[in-house]
Design an enzyme around this catalytic site. Structure first.
Site, PDB file in Angstrom:
ATOM      1  CD  GLU A 115      -6.396   4.135   3.667  1.00 37.99           C
ATOM      2  OE1 GLU A 115      -5.763   3.099   3.384  1.00 37.99           O
ATOM      3  OE2 GLU A 115      -6.069   4.901   4.594  1.00 37.99           O
ATOM      4  CG  HIS A 142      -1.854   2.645   7.816  1.00 38.81           C
ATOM      5  ND1 HIS A 142      -2.157   1.891   6.717  1.00 38.81           N
ATOM      6  CD2 HIS A 142      -1.424   1.784   8.769  1.00 38.81           C
ATOM      7  CE1 HIS A 142      -1.931   0.605   6.990  1.00 38.81           C
ATOM      8  NE2 HIS A 142      -1.498   0.513   8.227  1.00 38.81           N
ATOM      9  CB  SER A 197      -0.941   0.012   1.212  1.00 40.27           C
ATOM     10  OG  SER A 197      -1.872  -1.037   1.128  1.00 40.27           O
TER      11      SER A 197
END
Length: 525
Positions: free
Chosen positions: A333, A173, A112
């Site tokens: 997200e 993240h 990711s």
């Protein structure tokens, strides 16, 4: 006896599902009329929307491969009492769809971080790195300097737009961090997670970069609270629970610093749903919302009294950002789709995807397609699948209609190629009829045992609507996405086409109110 009993149950269930066919579906006129309506709508797309995009929204479903989209569609319909297959997700209604090639520069099956660098910064990168080019090497601090790449969020901010980040994961993240950070290791959440040599060499943790690299991000919402506070500082929501306490070794309180900086700028810090929903967006110009110490909880397990949903966060974010007459860029997200799959918990993953689809619908109500380019995509897929010749209307979490002709046991439609769901009991595959396979945390059976299920390497879908959405067509490299968005909004390196020789804008500004009224009138006719 057990096998006969299972056969009877499955046969009766199949009959019930088959009876759910509506009478109209037996008539060819039903399908022909539906196809003709679709065709008529498709023909209107020949009049392309070439307006300049005032606003840009990117919805990123982390791990939301095509099988996940299809399964989420069925789930959405079944939650509404329908068979499910015929349901439309909000993203299904977008007029333009393309495919994105997700590989990282050093990985066939990506992670990711490298993918986020692609769809946010416009360049492909190595796995595990954010906001740096492929010349940077994971975990090697000395490869950072000189290899930084900027994101479309920064391009939008530099152009005078308001910008925001909303996520169900930690705000530091992999996905959100590529919007503002330049880091050779996605796991450097705070200085506590960094090796001493990296700190000594001058590398900064991602939480710190959130507040320092682009100091005036207008809206930041998600989890990750503990990375902002001094080590062992007790969390406001979970006092004296060590795993939720602050992590920072440098002793800084990044939230307090942000609050002080925004004190005279209509800035607000919130950490629960009540605080968020009692805000008046008209009186807030900057918002920092950190609702959990780590990632936010799965939507199925969310405390609806204290934790906002993704839809609620998106609603507030857009209402704040849209006040800027120059427009906005918003990254949203649905990050825990990915986590559900990694844990083999398909029910958690699919409910996360359905919630993100609700947020897409809310965003559509708050904006106009005439001036807002909205894109929905994924960073990568997962080794998630569903099959087994299930009948129409079969619950997406249900059993296939037959027993295995090898081990004579039932199996669920949903399966994983690998992951924690691999189970052998007495040398044989587990009999799923003996467990609660419809439970929220049931781990679907997997072919290969792993502690965590892996990503998938196939292309992912890109749904687009709004100004110049037609530029997302066919099959593209993932890093193409922010270039289209920048071109549509006349930001970043894509500006030359925005001015004609006479000095007037080459792209039409959108007169959204008039256009909306005309569109509505055309539909009524």
């Amino acid at each position: 006896v057990e096998k006969t009993w299972l056969h009877i149950i499955l046969s009766k269930y199949n009959l019930i599902c088959l009876l759910q066919y509506t009478e109209q579906e037996k008539d060819p006129k039903f399908w022909n009329a539906w196809a003709q309506r679709t065709l008529k709508n498709a023909l209107t797309l020949q009049e392309l929307n070439k307006n300049k995009a005032k606003n840009l929204i990117l919805f990123l479903g982390d791990g939301m491969g095509v099988p996940t989209v299809t399964a989420a569609r069925i789930l959405k319909g079944q939650l509404n009492g329908q068979n499910g297959e015929e349901t439309q997700l909000e993203m299904d209604k977008f007029p333009f769809v393309s495919l994105s090639k997700t590989y990282n520069t050093n990985a066939q099956v990506p992670d990711s971080a490298g993918t986020a660098t692609a769809y946010l910064c416009g360049v492909k990168a190595n796995e595990g790195t954010v906001g740096v080019s492929a010349a940077a090497v994971r975990s090697q601090c000395n490869t950072t300097q000189g290899n930084e790449v900027t994101s479309i969020l920064k391009w939008a901010k530099d152009a005078g737009k308001s910008v925001g980040i909303v996520t169900t994961t930690r705000v530091n993240h992999a996905t959100p961090s590529a919007a503002y950070a330049h880091c050779v290791d996605r796991d450097w959440y705070s200085d506590n997670e960094m090796p001493a040599e990296a700190l000594q060499a001058g590398c900064k943790d991602i939480a710190r970069q959130l507040f320092e690299n682009i100091p005036n991000i207008d809206v930041i919402m998600g989890g990750g609270r503990k990375y902002m506070f001094p080590k062992n500082a007790s969390d406001i929501e979970y006092p004296n629970i060590l795993k939720h306490s602050g992590t920072r070794k440098d002793g800084r309180n990044l939230v307090e610093e942000w609050v002080d900086r925004m004190r005279n700028k209509n800035g607000r810090y919130v950490w629960n749903k009540t605080q968020l929903l009692t805000l008046n967006p008209n009186n807030v110009d900057y918002l920092l919302g950190l609702f959990e110490p780590g990632d936010m909880t799965y939507d199925l397990e969310r405390n609806t009294e204290s934790d906002p949903s993704l839809t609620e966060m998106v609603d507030v974010a857009i209402k704040i950002l849209k006040k800027n007459p120059s427009g906005f860029y918003l990254l949203v997200e649905g990050g825990r789709i990915d986590h559900g799959h990694h844990e083999g918990k398909a029910k958690q993953a699919l409910h996360e995807a359905v919630e993100m689809d609700r947020a897409i619908g809310r965003a559509g109500l708050l904006t106009s397609d005439h001036e807002t380019l909205t894109i929905v995509t994924a960073d990568h897929s997962h080794v998630f699948s569903f099959g087994g010749y299930t009948p129409r209307g079969n619950t997406i979490f249900g059993l296939a209609p037959m027993l295995s002709d090898v081990d004579q046991k039932p199996f669920t439609s949903i399966l994983y190629g690998n992951g924690p769901g691999y189970k052998v009991i007495n040398g044989a595959r587990e009999n799923v009829s003996t467990v609660d396979y419809k439970g929220n945390n049931y781990q679907a059976q997997a072919a290969v045992p792993l502690n965590a299920e892996t990503h998938g390497g196939e292309d992912v879908a890109v749904f687009a609507k709004g100004p110049l959405a037609h530029l997302l067509h066919g099959v593209h490299e993932q890093n193409y996405i922010p270039h289209v968005m920048a071109y549509a909004a006349c930001i970043g390196q894509n500006r030359e086409h925005c001015m004609s020789s006479s000095g007037s804008a080459g792209l039409r500004p959108a007169f959204s109110i008039v256009a909306t009224i005309l569109s509505a009138a055309r539909l009524l006719c």
